[in-house]
Design a protein around this motif. Structure first.
Motif, PDB file in Angstrom:
ATOM      1  N   ASP A  68       0.858  -1.186   0.000  1.00  7.40           N
ATOM      2  CA  ASP A  68       0.000   0.000   0.000  1.00  7.40           C
ATOM      3  C   ASP A  68       0.897   1.241   0.000  1.00  7.40           C
ATOM      4  OD1 ASP A  68      -2.727   1.348   0.738  1.00  7.40           O
ATOM      5  OD2 ASP A  68      -1.290   2.098   2.233  1.00  7.40           O
ATOM      6  N   ALA A  69       0.639   2.167  -0.914  1.00 10.18           N
ATOM      7  CA  ALA A  69       1.497   3.345  -1.077  1.00 10.18           C
ATOM      8  C   ALA A  69       1.592   4.173   0.208  1.00 10.18           C
ATOM      9  CB  ALA A  69       0.998   4.205  -2.237  1.00 10.18           C
ATOM     10  N   ASP A  70       0.476   4.409   0.878  1.00  7.25           N
ATOM     11  CA  ASP A  70       0.512   5.205   2.113  1.00  7.25           C
ATOM     12  C   ASP A  70       1.325   4.506   3.200  1.00  7.25           C
ATOM     13  OD1 ASP A  70      -1.043   7.198   0.961  1.00  7.25           O
ATOM     14  OD2 ASP A  70      -2.928   6.324   1.685  1.00  7.25           O
ATOM     15  N   TYR A  71       1.177   3.198   3.302  1.00  8.47           N
ATOM     16  CA  TYR A  71       1.929   2.439   4.302  1.00  8.47           C
ATOM     17  C   TYR A  71       3.422   2.450   3.970  1.00  8.47           C
ATOM     18  CZ  TYR A  71       2.663  -1.005   7.964  1.00  8.47           C
ATOM     19  OH  TYR A  71       3.077  -1.636   9.114  1.00  8.47           O
ATOM     20  N   ILE A  72       3.745   2.339   2.695  1.00  4.91           N
ATOM     21  CA  ILE A  72       5.148   2.396   2.269  1.00  4.91           C
ATOM     22  C   ILE A  72       5.755   3.742   2.654  1.00  4.91           C
ATOM     23  CG2 ILE A  72       6.671   2.507   0.244  1.00  4.91           C
ATOM     24  CD1 ILE A  72       4.698   0.440  -1.062  1.00  4.91           C
ATOM     25  N   GLU A  73       5.054   4.829   2.346  1.00  3.18           N
ATOM     26  CA  GLU A  73       5.533   6.180   2.695  1.00  3.18           C
ATOM     27  C   GLU A  73       5.806   6.299   4.185  1.00  3.18           C
ATOM     28  OE1 GLU A  73       6.641   8.856   1.336  1.00  3.18           O
ATOM     29  OE2 GLU A  73       5.951   8.758  -0.715  1.00  3.18           O
ATOM     30  N   ALA A  74       4.907   5.760   4.999  1.00  2.00           N
ATOM     31  CA  ALA A  74       5.005   5.927   6.444  1.00  2.00           C
ATOM     32  C   ALA A  74       5.990   4.967   7.118  1.00  2.00           C
ATOM     33  CB  ALA A  74       3.619   5.755   7.075  1.00  2.00           C
ATOM     34  N   HIS A  75       6.221   3.786   6.539  1.00  2.00           N
ATOM     35  CA  HIS A  75       6.960   2.749   7.265  1.00  2.00           C
ATOM     36  C   HIS A  75       8.228   2.208   6.599  1.00  2.00           C
ATOM     37  CE1 HIS A  75       2.899   2.601   9.044  1.00  2.00           C
ATOM     38  NE2 HIS A  75       3.580   2.402  10.160  1.00  2.00           N
ATOM     39  N   LEU A  76       8.466   2.478   5.334  1.00  2.00           N
ATOM     40  CA  LEU A  76       9.620   1.881   4.666  1.00  2.00           C
ATOM     41  C   LEU A  76      10.939   2.256   5.336  1.00  2.00           C
ATOM     42  CD1 LEU A  76      10.173   0.795   1.214  1.00  2.00           C
ATOM     43  CD2 LEU A  76      11.842   2.464   1.973  1.00  2.00           C
ATOM     44  N   ARG A  96      17.886   3.096  -0.028  1.00  2.00           N
ATOM     45  CA  ARG A  96      16.497   3.165   0.428  1.00  2.00           C
ATOM     46  C   ARG A  96      15.658   4.132  -0.399  1.00  2.00           C
ATOM     47  NH1 ARG A  96      16.169   4.183   6.571  1.00  2.00           N
ATOM     48  NH2 ARG A  96      16.703   6.298   5.980  1.00  2.00           N
ATOM     49  N   LYS A  97      16.221   5.246  -0.810  1.00  2.00           N
ATOM     50  CA  LYS A  97      15.468   6.237  -1.583  1.00  2.00           C
ATOM     51  C   LYS A  97      14.987   5.628  -2.905  1.00  2.00           C
ATOM     52  CE  LYS A  97      15.842  10.816  -3.651  1.00  2.00           C
ATOM     53  NZ  LYS A  97      16.717  11.952  -3.930  1.00  2.00           N
ATOM     54  N   THR A  98      15.879   4.938  -3.611  1.00  2.00           N
ATOM     55  CA  THR A  98      15.509   4.295  -4.875  1.00  2.00           C
ATOM     56  C   THR A  98      14.522   3.163  -4.637  1.00  2.00           C
ATOM     57  OG1 THR A  98      17.691   4.863  -5.750  1.00  2.00           O
ATOM     58  CG2 THR A  98      16.434   3.195  -6.959  1.00  2.00           C
ATOM     59  N   LEU A  99      14.722   2.423  -3.550  1.00  2.00           N
ATOM     60  CA  LEU A  99      13.801   1.341  -3.213  1.00  2.00           C
ATOM     61  C   LEU A  99      12.401   1.879  -2.943  1.00  2.00           C
ATOM     62  CD1 LEU A  99      13.130  -1.596  -2.587  1.00  2.00           C
ATOM     63  CD2 LEU A  99      13.943  -1.187  -0.241  1.00  2.00           C
ATOM     64  N   LYS A 100      12.317   2.984  -2.224  1.00  2.00           N
ATOM     65  CA  LYS A 100      11.000   3.570  -1.932  1.00  2.00           C
ATOM     66  C   LYS A 100      10.299   3.964  -3.231  1.00  2.00           C
ATOM     67  CE  LYS A 100       9.993   6.107   1.732  1.00  2.00           C
ATOM     68  NZ  LYS A 100       9.882   7.238   2.706  1.00  2.00           N
ATOM     69  N   LYS A 105       6.026   2.896  -7.050  1.00  2.00           N
ATOM     70  CA  LYS A 105       5.621   2.668  -8.435  1.00  2.00           C
ATOM     71  C   LYS A 105       4.937   1.304  -8.568  1.00  2.00           C
ATOM     72  CE  LYS A 105       8.298   4.309 -11.516  1.00  2.00           C
ATOM     73  NZ  LYS A 105       9.420   4.572 -12.420  1.00  2.00           N
ATOM     74  N   THR A 106       5.458   0.299  -7.877  1.00  2.00           N
ATOM     75  CA  THR A 106       4.847  -1.033  -7.889  1.00  2.00           C
ATOM     76  C   THR A 106       3.443  -0.975  -7.306  1.00  2.00           C
ATOM     77  OG1 THR A 106       7.004  -2.114  -7.703  1.00  2.00           O
ATOM     78  CG2 THR A 106       5.076  -3.408  -7.060  1.00  2.00           C
ATOM     79  N   ALA A 107       3.287  -0.307  -6.169  1.00  2.00           N
ATOM     80  CA  ALA A 107       1.973  -0.194  -5.533  1.00  2.00           C
ATOM     81  C   ALA A 107       0.979   0.536  -6.438  1.00  2.00           C
ATOM     82  CB  ALA A 107       2.099   0.526  -4.193  1.00  2.00           C
ATOM     83  N   GLU A 108       1.483   1.543  -7.167  1.00  2.00           N
ATOM     84  CA  GLU A 108       0.637   2.312  -8.075  1.00  2.00           C
ATOM     85  C   GLU A 108       0.155   1.453  -9.252  1.00  2.00           C
ATOM     86  OE1 GLU A 108       1.848   5.548 -11.350  1.00  2.00           O
ATOM     87  OE2 GLU A 108       2.264   6.185  -9.287  1.00  2.00           O
ATOM     88  N   ARG A 109       1.015   0.576  -9.744  1.00  2.00           N
ATOM     89  CA  ARG A 109       0.687  -0.230 -10.922  1.00  2.00           C
ATOM     90  C   ARG A 109      -0.214  -1.426 -10.612  1.00  2.00           C
ATOM     91  NH1 ARG A 109       6.751  -0.284 -13.417  1.00  2.00           N
ATOM     92  NH2 ARG A 109       6.668   1.792 -14.350  1.00  2.00           N
ATOM     93  N   LEU A 110      -0.212  -1.866  -9.366  1.00  2.00           N
ATOM     94  CA  LEU A 110      -0.988  -3.053  -8.996  1.00  2.00           C
ATOM     95  C   LEU A 110      -2.277  -2.646  -8.313  1.00  2.00           C
ATOM     96  CD1 LEU A 110       1.886  -5.243  -7.513  1.00  2.00           C
ATOM     97  CD2 LEU A 110       0.857  -5.435  -9.780  1.00  2.00           C
ATOM     98  N   ASP A 111      -3.324  -3.411  -8.557  1.00  2.00           N
ATOM     99  CA  ASP A 111      -4.569  -3.197  -7.832  1.00  2.00           C
ATOM    100  C   ASP A 111      -4.455  -3.751  -6.422  1.00  2.00           C
ATOM    101  OD1 ASP A 111      -5.685  -2.092 -10.149  1.00  2.00           O
ATOM    102  OD2 ASP A 111      -6.330  -4.056 -10.863  1.00  2.00           O
ATOM    103  N   TYR A 112      -3.684  -4.846  -6.279  1.00  2.00           N
ATOM    104  CA  TYR A 112      -3.539  -5.505  -4.981  1.00  2.00           C
ATOM    105  C   TYR A 112      -2.335  -6.436  -5.043  1.00  2.00           C
ATOM    106  CZ  TYR A 112      -4.576  -8.668  -1.083  1.00  2.00           C
ATOM    107  OH  TYR A 112      -4.504  -9.414   0.060  1.00  2.00           O
ATOM    108  N   MET A 113      -1.555  -6.482  -3.970  1.00  2.00           N
ATOM    109  CA  MET A 113      -0.492  -7.467  -3.831  1.00  2.00           C
ATOM    110  C   MET A 113      -0.281  -7.736  -2.358  1.00  2.00           C
ATOM    111  SD  MET A 113       3.577  -7.473  -4.605  1.00  2.00           S
ATOM    112  CE  MET A 113       4.053  -7.338  -2.890  1.00  2.00           C
ATOM    113  N   SER A 114      -0.177  -9.013  -2.019  1.00  2.00           N
ATOM    114  CA  SER A 114       0.049  -9.366  -0.634  1.00  2.00           C
ATOM    115  C   SER A 114       0.864 -10.641  -0.541  1.00  2.00           C
ATOM    116  CB  SER A 114      -1.291  -9.555   0.080  1.00  2.00           C
ATOM    117  OG  SER A 114      -1.095  -9.759   1.464  1.00  2.00           O
ATOM    118  N   LEU A 115       1.690 -10.720   0.512  1.00  2.00           N
ATOM    119  CA  LEU A 115       2.441 -11.934   0.805  1.00  2.00           C
ATOM    120  C   LEU A 115       1.773 -12.652   1.967  1.00  2.00           C
ATOM    121  CD1 LEU A 115       6.219 -10.924   0.794  1.00  2.00           C
ATOM    122  CD2 LEU A 115       4.909 -11.980  -1.029  1.00  2.00           C
TER     123      LEU A 115
END
Length: 193
Positions: A68-76, A96-100, A105-115
């Motif tokens: 989730d993009a918001d979760y990535i922003e807050a916790h990565l 880390r900056k490039t990874l974020k 971008k991955t979160a934006e392109r996918l409707d849903y992804m979960s492990l």
């Protein structure tokens, strides 16, 4: 007669496979030794802590469950160290900056992804997670779903941040099989050994 189709198919299969593999390779993967060299160099460069807390591992799992993009922003920044080795079989990243940016971008392109982590085990400084990844996305207006299996090898620093992340999974069984041209090729190759 049975030999002729093999003779025709073998060069065609080799040509298609070579084209598919070259099309998927990144410039960094052309370094001396390719992908395996990058992995071995990452193992050498990123020596991890052998005392990793369960909380640090759970922070990693939470980042990907679901993505989730918001979760990535807050916790990565809590999950990953500033300098790192990251390879998800599609990209190799060292900071880390490039990874974020990659993950957003991955979160934006996918409707849903979960492990869904099935098993966790430790071997010295290495932590391994065996998982099932479920992904929903759209290609050319068509909804697609992919379910794949894989393993992540992780190393953490003394602060509980990931400094080494290597995924082992077969993208042709997941995302690649849904791509218009590459998917057709990978499905054909699986069906015609």
């Amino acid at each position: 007669m049975t030999q002729r189709p093999f003779v025709i198919r073998a060069p065609l299969t080799a040509a298609i496979l070579a084209l598919a593999l070259t099309g998927c390779a990144s410039r960094a993967d052309h370094a001396q030794g390719g992908y395996s060299h990058l992995y071995e160099q990452g193992l050498q460069d990123q020596q991890g802590s052998s005392s990793v807390s369960d909380a640090a591992i759970q922070r990693f799992i939470d980042l990907y469950s679901p993505i989730d993009a918001d979760y990535i922003e807050a916790h990565l920044d809590q999950v990953y160290a500033p300098d790192l080795y990251f390879n998800d079989t599609l990209s190799t990243i060292y900071d880390r900056k490039t990874l974020k940016a990659h993950m957003l971008k991955t979160a934006e392109r996918l409707d849903y992804m979960s492990l869904d982590v099935q098993q966790t085990w430790r071997d010295g400084e290495d932590v391994f997670l065996r998982w099932i990844m479920e992904t929903h996305f759209s290609i050319m207006g068509s909804e697609r779903e992919a379910r794949t299996i894989g393993i992540s090898q992780l190393r953490f620093n003394d602060q509980g941040q990931v400094i080494f992340h290597q995924d082992f999974w077969d993208s042709s069984q997941g995302l690649d099989q849904h791509l218009p041209i590459l998917g057709t090729v990978t499905r054909w190759l699986r069906e015609h050994p």
